[in-house]
Write an enzyme that holds these catalytic residues in place. Structure first.
Site, PDB file in Angstrom:
ATOM      1  N   ALA A  69      36.898  30.520  44.724  1.00  0.00           N
ATOM      2  CA  ALA A  69      37.069  29.720  45.942  1.00  0.00           C
ATOM      3  C   ALA A  69      35.805  29.803  46.795  1.00  0.00           C
ATOM      4  O   ALA A  69      35.449  28.851  47.484  1.00  0.00           O
ATOM      5  CB  ALA A  69      38.279  30.190  46.730  1.00  0.00           C
ATOM      6  N   ASN A 149      43.851  35.062  55.804  1.00  0.00           N
ATOM      7  CA  ASN A 149      43.982  36.152  54.832  1.00  0.00           C
ATOM      8  C   ASN A 149      44.194  37.513  55.470  1.00  0.00           C
ATOM      9  O   ASN A 149      44.709  38.425  54.828  1.00  0.00           O
ATOM     10  CB  ASN A 149      42.757  36.196  53.916  1.00  0.00           C
ATOM     11  CG  ASN A 149      41.459  36.236  54.677  1.00  0.00           C
ATOM     12  OD1 ASN A 149      41.185  35.377  55.509  1.00  0.00           O
ATOM     13  ND2 ASN A 149      40.657  37.248  54.423  1.00  0.00           N
ATOM     14  N   GLN A 177      45.032  31.155  50.655  1.00  0.00           N
ATOM     15  CA  GLN A 177      46.225  31.987  50.875  1.00  0.00           C
ATOM     16  C   GLN A 177      47.498  31.145  51.009  1.00  0.00           C
ATOM     17  O   GLN A 177      48.588  31.701  51.125  1.00  0.00           O
ATOM     18  CB  GLN A 177      46.046  32.858  52.127  1.00  0.00           C
ATOM     19  CG  GLN A 177      44.897  33.852  52.039  1.00  0.00           C
ATOM     20  CD  GLN A 177      45.160  35.009  51.084  1.00  0.00           C
ATOM     21  OE1 GLN A 177      46.300  35.281  50.685  1.00  0.00           O
ATOM     22  NE2 GLN A 177      44.106  35.720  50.695  1.00  0.00           N
ATOM     23  N   SER A 194      42.107  29.261  44.776  1.00  0.00           N
ATOM     24  CA  SER A 194      41.653  30.320  43.865  1.00  0.00           C
ATOM     25  C   SER A 194      42.822  30.788  43.004  1.00  0.00           C
ATOM     26  O   SER A 194      43.958  30.875  43.491  1.00  0.00           O
ATOM     27  CB  SER A 194      41.122  31.484  44.716  1.00  0.00           C
ATOM     28  OG  SER A 194      40.590  32.484  43.900  1.00  0.00           O
ATOM     29  N   HIS A 196      43.241  33.836  41.446  1.00  0.00           N
ATOM     30  CA  HIS A 196      43.677  35.243  41.460  1.00  0.00           C
ATOM     31  C   HIS A 196      44.578  35.612  42.643  1.00  0.00           C
ATOM     32  O   HIS A 196      45.107  36.718  42.701  1.00  0.00           O
ATOM     33  CB  HIS A 196      42.481  36.196  41.327  1.00  0.00           C
ATOM     34  CG  HIS A 196      41.617  36.348  42.537  1.00  0.00           C
ATOM     35  ND1 HIS A 196      41.714  37.438  43.364  1.00  0.00           N
ATOM     36  CD2 HIS A 196      40.616  35.583  43.033  1.00  0.00           C
ATOM     37  CE1 HIS A 196      40.796  37.329  44.314  1.00  0.00           C
ATOM     38  NE2 HIS A 196      40.121  36.211  44.148  1.00  0.00           N
ATOM     39  N   THR A 232      29.606  25.512  31.329  1.00  0.00           N
ATOM     40  CA  THR A 232      30.700  25.467  30.356  1.00  0.00           C
ATOM     41  C   THR A 232      31.957  26.062  30.963  1.00  0.00           C
ATOM     42  O   THR A 232      31.932  27.185  31.479  1.00  0.00           O
ATOM     43  CB  THR A 232      30.309  26.259  29.084  1.00  0.00           C
ATOM     44  OG1 THR A 232      29.104  25.706  28.569  1.00  0.00           O
ATOM     45  CG2 THR A 232      31.395  26.203  28.033  1.00  0.00           C
ATOM     46  N   CYS A 315      37.129  41.843  51.734  1.00  0.00           N
ATOM     47  CA  CYS A 315      35.684  41.611  51.655  1.00  0.00           C
ATOM     48  C   CYS A 315      34.947  42.411  52.729  1.00  0.00           C
ATOM     49  O   CYS A 315      33.841  42.851  52.534  1.00  0.00           O
ATOM     50  CB  CYS A 315      35.360  40.136  51.848  1.00  0.00           C
ATOM     51  SG  CYS A 315      36.254  39.096  50.700  1.00  0.00           S
TER      52      CYS A 315
END
Ligand code: PLP
Length: 372
Positions: A69, A149, A177, A194, A196, A232, A315
């Site tokens: 993201a 978040n 989120q 995102s 995950h 790719t 983060c």
């Protein structure tokens, strides 16, 4: 270990892992090569794209896969600035956004963009009258997240998008989120998500783009993703993302009911003396950011090593700086330092949340006595 860090990342769902398996070893062809195996991998990616688009649920656009993201947000911001019509160079965002937005905006300001970062109210919500005042014919892009978040607070994305469109600007929503947990609110032109955070694999995100509003490419090369994002693609990651998105959509109501019960159980188990950071009504209930007078949150986390929870944004933790989100709510240094974030979700049990919260509360009380 009791895992209470669902805003940082989520465990991969068993069905997601199973769906990815064949694409890791056995089906290794390059999805962009013209062989039969290449076509098969490309078809799996297109199916995954449709799954992600269906869960995003917005009409009139399509998804390009990215590595995260963070990449999707960088692309949306930098690529929109690159294509900006003459005279539109203003970017507006909010003080509680994720670093992926704030740092990219700061970088763009360094390159000449005119940046405004709006404050929030004490409950974490944006004051729309402040935004209204800033919207003029020079506004290019407004970036507002749907669910925060760190504190779980939501913003009225449809209303904001309407205001931005009236001024002729574009709306970017960081929906990391919110995706798979809420029906995404209509309005934005660009949406970052995102895998995950929704029980999918790490290393893949996506940017949903309204047709005609695609940003200029950030990554150049082989021309994949309609020439918009070269590189790719990984069939395994795309298939995992697609499976996670479908699962999230199917389980949305059940997951919501579950986290609401856990939220109530957590508050009950913590007992008195805790203050909730951020709005209690406009929120995602899988996030509980709380503080208690006199608590040293870093010490609490270090003492309770078999419970995974967080100081603030994953983060930012480790940086030693108090959370920019909590500071934006008006918390002072001590209040921010006494705040913890509990994040729970699909696989958290009632027993786990009660056990963890009782132990956190007992430790906080013990800390107070020791420091008295
Ligand atoms: N935006 C929000 C609100 C997030 O919570 C995160 C992850 O912590 C990101 C963006 C970045 O996502 P990714 O890890 O896919 O780069």
């Amino acid at each position: 270990m009791i895992y209470l860090d669902y805003q940082a990342t989520t465990p991969v769902a068993p069905d997601v892992s199973k769906a990815m398996q064949p694409w890791i070893e056995e089906k290794f062809a390059n999805p962009h090569s013209p062989s039969r195996w290449g076509h098969e991998a490309a078809a799996a990616i297109e199916n995954a794209r449709k799954q992600v688009e269906k869960t995003i649920g917005l009409k009139g656009g399509s998804v390009a896969f990215t590595g995260s993201a963070t990449e999707a947000i960088n692309w949306a911001l930098k690529g929109t600035v690159e294509k900006a019509p003459k005279g539109r160079n203003r970017i507006i965002t909010v003080a509680t956004e994720h670093a992926a937005v704030l740092d990219t905006c700061e970088w763009l300001a360094g390159q000449g963009a005119d940046l405004t970062v709006l404050p929030v109210k004490a409950n974490g919500r944006l004051d729309l009258s402040l935004l209204e005042r800033e919207l003029d014919e020079r506004v290019l892009l407004v970036a507002v997240m749907m669910v925060n978040n760190e504190i779980g607070v939501t913003q009225p994305i449809s209303e904001i998008s309407e205001m931005v469109h009236k001024a002729g600007g574009l709306m970017l929503c960081d929906a990391v989120q919110a995706f798979g947990r809420f029906e995404l609110w209509d309005g934005p032109d660009l949406v970052a998500v995102s895998a995950h955070k929704i029980h999918g694999p790490k290393g893949i995100g996506a940017l949903w783009m309204r047709k005609g509003k695609e940003p200029a490419p950030l990554i150049h090369g082989g021309g994949q993703e309609q020439g918009l994002r070269s590189g790719t693609l990984s069939p395994a990651l795309c298939v995992g993302f697609g499976a996670a998105a479908t699962l999230a959509e199917e389980r949305c109501t059940r997951d919501h009911d579950h986290v609401e019960k856990l939220w109530k159980a957590a508050i009950h188990a913590l007992g008195p003396g805790w203050i909730i950071n951020g709005c209690t009504d406009c929120r995602y209930h899988g996030n509980l950011n709380i503080r208690r007078e006199g608590v040293d949150a870093a010490r609490l986390i270090a003492d309770l090593r078999d419970i995974a929870f967080s100081l603030g944004s994953a983060c930012a933790s480790g940086s030693g700086r108090p959370s920019h989100v909590l500071r934006a709510l008006g918390l002072d240094y001590r209040e921010a330092r006494s705040s913890i974030r509990l994040g729970f979700g699909r696989y958290t049990t009632q027993h786990e949340i009660m056990d963890a919260c009782k132990r956190i509360a007992a430790h906080a009380v013990a800390q107070e006595k020791l420091d008295a």
